[in-house]
Design a protein around this motif. Structure first.
Motif, mmCIF file in Angstrom:
data_model
loop_
_atom_site.group_PDB
_atom_site.id
_atom_site.type_symbol
_atom_site.label_atom_id
_atom_site.label_comp_id
_atom_site.label_asym_id
_atom_site.label_seq_id
_atom_site.Cartn_x
_atom_site.Cartn_y
_atom_site.Cartn_z
ATOM 1 N N GLY A 209 0.845 -1.188 0.000
ATOM 2 C CA GLY A 209 0.000 0.000 0.000
ATOM 3 C C GLY A 209 0.879 1.235 0.000
ATOM 4 N N PRO A 210 0.566 2.225 0.851
ATOM 5 C CA PRO A 210 1.374 3.449 0.859
ATOM 6 C C PRO A 210 2.682 3.297 1.635
ATOM 7 C CG PRO A 210 -0.386 3.621 2.472
ATOM 8 C CD PRO A 210 -0.582 2.297 1.777
ATOM 9 N N ASP A 211 2.817 2.190 2.376
ATOM 10 C CA ASP A 211 3.951 2.040 3.289
ATOM 11 C C ASP A 211 5.078 1.232 2.662
ATOM 12 O OD1 ASP A 211 2.906 3.395 5.667
ATOM 13 O OD2 ASP A 211 1.366 1.838 5.547
ATOM 14 N N ALA A 212 6.258 1.388 3.206
ATOM 15 C CA ALA A 212 7.429 0.716 2.640
ATOM 16 C C ALA A 212 8.457 0.400 3.709
ATOM 17 C CB ALA A 212 8.060 1.584 1.563
ATOM 18 N N ILE A 213 9.272 -0.595 3.374
ATOM 19 C CA ILE A 213 10.453 -0.958 4.154
ATOM 20 C C ILE A 213 11.619 -0.950 3.182
ATOM 21 C CG2 ILE A 213 11.589 -3.032 5.046
ATOM 22 C CD1 ILE A 213 9.351 -3.519 6.814
ATOM 23 N N LEU A 214 12.749 -0.475 3.637
ATOM 24 C CA LEU A 214 13.938 -0.476 2.789
ATOM 25 C C LEU A 214 14.851 -1.598 3.266
ATOM 26 C CD1 LEU A 214 15.255 1.128 0.463
ATOM 27 C CD2 LEU A 214 16.430 2.489 2.207
ATOM 28 N N CYS A 215 15.032 -2.603 2.409
ATOM 29 C CA CYS A 215 15.909 -3.734 2.749
ATOM 30 C C CYS A 215 17.211 -3.555 1.985
ATOM 31 C CB CYS A 215 15.232 -5.050 2.374
ATOM 32 S SG CYS A 215 16.253 -6.491 2.789
ATOM 33 N N ARG A 247 8.571 2.620 7.041
ATOM 34 C CA ARG A 247 8.394 2.021 8.360
ATOM 35 C C ARG A 247 9.704 1.545 8.969
ATOM 36 N NH1 ARG A 247 3.258 1.384 10.382
ATOM 37 N NH2 ARG A 247 1.786 2.446 9.001
ATOM 38 N N ALA A 248 10.672 1.170 8.137
ATOM 39 C CA ALA A 248 11.945 0.687 8.683
ATOM 40 C C ALA A 248 12.993 0.642 7.590
ATOM 41 C CB ALA A 248 11.786 -0.710 9.292
ATOM 42 N N ILE A 249 14.229 0.772 8.036
ATOM 43 C CA ILE A 249 15.394 0.555 7.174
ATOM 44 C C ILE A 249 16.145 -0.636 7.756
ATOM 45 C CG2 ILE A 249 17.581 1.522 6.372
ATOM 46 C CD1 ILE A 249 16.361 4.317 6.637
ATOM 47 N N LEU A 250 16.327 -1.675 6.947
ATOM 48 C CA LEU A 250 17.136 -2.823 7.361
ATOM 49 C C LEU A 250 18.502 -2.640 6.733
ATOM 50 C CD1 LEU A 250 14.565 -5.681 6.538
ATOM 51 C CD2 LEU A 250 14.561 -4.060 8.443
ATOM 52 N N HIS A 283 18.244 15.282 2.845
ATOM 53 C CA HIS A 283 17.282 15.235 1.736
ATOM 54 C C HIS A 283 15.837 15.360 2.226
ATOM 55 C CE1 HIS A 283 20.052 14.567 -1.516
ATOM 56 N NE2 HIS A 283 20.612 13.560 -0.891
ATOM 57 N N VAL A 284 15.587 14.830 3.433
ATOM 58 C CA VAL A 284 14.226 14.937 3.986
ATOM 59 C C VAL A 284 13.944 16.399 4.344
ATOM 60 C CG1 VAL A 284 12.742 14.247 5.923
ATOM 61 C CG2 VAL A 284 14.208 12.543 4.808
ATOM 62 N N GLY A 285 14.972 17.079 4.847
ATOM 63 C CA GLY A 285 14.838 18.504 5.124
ATOM 64 C C GLY A 285 14.203 18.822 6.457
ATOM 65 N N ASP A 286 13.890 17.790 7.244
ATOM 66 C CA ASP A 286 13.234 18.013 8.527
ATOM 67 C C ASP A 286 13.631 16.869 9.453
ATOM 68 O OD1 ASP A 286 11.576 18.322 10.693
ATOM 69 O OD2 ASP A 286 9.728 17.816 9.618
ATOM 70 N N THR A 287 14.544 17.146 10.361
ATOM 71 C CA THR A 287 15.054 16.114 11.266
ATOM 72 C C THR A 287 13.924 15.441 12.032
ATOM 73 O OG1 THR A 287 17.101 17.329 11.486
ATOM 74 C CG2 THR A 287 16.621 15.759 13.215
ATOM 75 N N ASP A 288 12.905 16.211 12.356
ATOM 76 C CA ASP A 288 11.811 15.676 13.147
ATOM 77 C C ASP A 288 11.053 14.569 12.415
ATOM 78 O OD1 ASP A 288 11.071 16.214 15.824
ATOM 79 O OD2 ASP A 288 9.059 16.727 15.069
ATOM 80 N N ALA A 289 11.105 14.585 11.075
ATOM 81 C CA ALA A 289 10.428 13.545 10.297
ATOM 82 C C ALA A 289 11.088 12.181 10.499
ATOM 83 C CB ALA A 289 10.427 13.911 8.814
ATOM 84 N N LEU A 290 12.313 12.177 11.034
ATOM 85 C CA LEU A 290 13.002 10.907 11.278
ATOM 86 C C LEU A 290 12.778 10.395 12.698
ATOM 87 C CD1 LEU A 290 14.781 12.384 8.912
ATOM 88 C CD2 LEU A 290 16.340 10.512 9.376
ATOM 89 N N ARG A 291 11.921 11.104 13.449
ATOM 90 C CA ARG A 291 11.692 10.693 14.834
ATOM 91 C C ARG A 291 11.062 9.307 14.864
ATOM 92 N NH1 ARG A 291 12.360 13.141 19.206
ATOM 93 N NH2 ARG A 291 12.682 15.102 18.112
ATOM 94 N N GLY A 292 11.739 8.394 15.551
ATOM 95 C CA GLY A 292 11.203 7.043 15.692
ATOM 96 C C GLY A 292 11.374 6.171 14.461
ATOM 97 N N LEU A 293 12.063 6.673 13.422
ATOM 98 C CA LEU A 293 12.298 5.835 12.242
ATOM 99 C C LEU A 293 13.096 4.598 12.674
ATOM 100 C CD1 LEU A 293 12.273 5.346 9.144
ATOM 101 C CD2 LEU A 293 14.390 6.672 9.016
ATOM 102 N N ASN A 294 12.548 3.427 12.376
ATOM 103 C CA ASN A 294 13.181 2.181 12.806
ATOM 104 C C ASN A 294 14.346 1.835 11.896
ATOM 105 O OD1 ASN A 294 11.237 1.405 14.954
ATOM 106 N ND2 ASN A 294 9.809 1.449 13.212
ATOM 107 N N VAL A 295 15.518 1.705 12.476
ATOM 108 C CA VAL A 295 16.717 1.325 11.727
ATOM 109 C C VAL A 295 17.192 0.004 12.328
ATOM 110 C CG1 VAL A 295 19.049 1.991 11.047
ATOM 111 C CG2 VAL A 295 17.275 3.748 11.287
ATOM 112 N N VAL A 296 17.020 -1.065 11.561
ATOM 113 C CA VAL A 296 17.281 -2.414 12.072
ATOM 114 C C VAL A 296 18.638 -2.876 11.555
ATOM 115 C CG1 VAL A 296 16.418 -4.771 12.251
ATOM 116 C CG2 VAL A 296 14.798 -2.871 11.986
ATOM 117 N N ILE A 297 19.499 -3.241 12.489
ATOM 118 C CA ILE A 297 20.889 -3.566 12.159
ATOM 119 C C ILE A 297 21.066 -5.067 12.003
ATOM 120 C CG2 ILE A 297 23.294 -3.351 12.935
ATOM 121 C CD1 ILE A 297 21.802 -0.644 12.442
ATOM 122 N N GLY A 298 21.669 -5.460 10.885
ATOM 123 C CA GLY A 298 22.026 -6.865 10.669
ATOM 124 C C GLY A 298 23.439 -6.956 10.143
ATOM 125 N N HIS A 299 23.818 -8.187 9.747
ATOM 126 C CA HIS A 299 25.096 -8.434 9.079
ATOM 127 C C HIS A 299 26.291 -7.982 9.919
ATOM 128 C CE1 HIS A 299 28.012 -8.643 5.724
ATOM 129 N NE2 HIS A 299 27.143 -9.441 5.158
#
Ligand SMILES: [Zn+2]
Length: 340
Positions: A209-215, A247-250, A283-299
């Motif tokens: 839908g409108p949401d995404a995850i970056l793998c 929703r998240a960056i893996l 690039h987002v231009g607004d630090t607050d837009a990254l509040r709570g952005l899930n960054v999931v660490i692997g590898h």
């Protein structure tokens, strides 16, 4: 809210090791305000290591939240990861290994052809169901030439050395192309090339839908790679971050900050990841837009000289120390589901 936070069951279980007070599972600062949203994705890390240990190397099961089907982004580990997931209750009771491998995982999205990202798929292929492999063209070509070639392994694909058994159908994606639907799932994919020490790697934008995850597959920082590929990726996903739909960056963090740039070999450290996230914020231009952005660490790269837990704890600590943005870091653990 994530299914498991610091308050959650898995969060509590993750309090281990000598660094009392450091939650290695969810590293968000207590009290950090994260906007409440309904869940969009389920993620089961099937393998979280960057080498050394077979049965634990990189793979993520991704699905729209509560969906019965999804895909595997990378496939370094399949069956051992599925078993770990079942042990942790990441999959519905009653689903056995075969159901999950054959019916739940409807496609593979392969970031690059390094062994620790594909070994599980190669090993499982004689028992697997027919499905597509989505990748940039050169990555699919490498799978056909280097693995499914009747020398390393029977040709399970529909390309390369004859006879082609055709269990897997190669589906080439063009860089930055418009989203490709993944049949049998609620997901669609876009592919962005990454630079990985001279090897072509890929970030998949997995959309529901409108949401995404970056793998993200393995990648070095642009400054070390002499590349602008991460910058282009950040530019492409910035509107989704601004709209609250990413929703998240893996992403990998292979080494601790002690690793010298000349020895990164196309990988990231906590310091470099935070610098790259700052470029995304630019690039987002607004630090607050990254509040709570899930960054999931692997590898995380294990080594016999440095057991996994100390490496994980060092990376967790260093991620926090070099953090300048209100993102939320998570350390992926095999089989422990995340819901975002
Ligand atoms: Zn690699």
């Amino acid at each position: 809210m994530p299914a498991f936070g610091m308050e959650g069951k898995a969060g509590r279980r993750a309090w281990r090791g000598p660094l009392a007070g450091l939650a290695v599972w969810a590293l968000a600062s207590p009290g950090m305000a994260v906007p409440a949203r309904s869940a969009a994705f389920d993620i089961v890390p099937l393998g979280v290591e960057g080498g050394l240990v077979e049965g634990a190397t990189t793979a993520w099961y991704l699905a729209a939240h509560a969906a019965k089907t999804g895909l595997a982004c990378d496939a370094g580990t399949l069956v051992p990861g599925i078993r770990a997931g079942r042990e942790h209750g990441a999959f519905p009771k009653g689903e056995d290994d075969g159901t999950i491998l054959h019916e739940r995982i409807r496609a593979y999205a392969i970031t690059h052809a390094h062994l620790d990202h594909v070994a599980g798929m190669v090993m499982a292929s004689p028992d697997d169901s027919a499905k597509p492999i989505f990748a940039l063209g050169p990555v699919n070509d490498a799978l056909a030439q280097d693995y499914f070639n009747w020398s390393a392994w029977p040709n399970m694909g529909d390309r390369g050395a004859a006879p082609q058994l055709g269990r897997y159908t190669y589906r080439d994606l063009s860089p930055g192309s418009r989203a490709q639907e993944v049949e049998g799932t609620d997901l669609a994919l876009r592919a962005f090339p990454l630079a990985h020490g001279g090897v072509l790697s890929t970030a998949f934008l997995v959309q529901s839908g409108p949401d995404a995850i970056l793998c993200m597959g393995d990648t070095g920082p642009d400054a070390v790679e002499g590349s602008d590929r991460l910058d282009q990726l950040w530019q492409a996903v910035a509107p989704l971050v601004r709209a609250g739909h990413l929703r998240a960056i893996l992403v990998e963090t292979s080494y601790t900050n002690a690793r010298r740039d000349e020895e990164l070999f196309g990988h990231l450290t906590p310091r470099w990841l935070n610098r790259e996230l700052e470029r995304l914020a630019g690039h987002v231009g607004d630090t607050d837009a990254l509040r709570g952005l899930n960054v999931v660490i692997g590898h995380i790269k294990p080594s016999l000289a440095l057991a996994r837990e100390p490496a994980v704890q060092t990376i967790a600590r260093e991620l926090e120390e070099s953090r300048t943005l209100p993102v939320r870091f998570w350390i992926a653990r095999q089989g422990e589901r995340l819901t975002f």
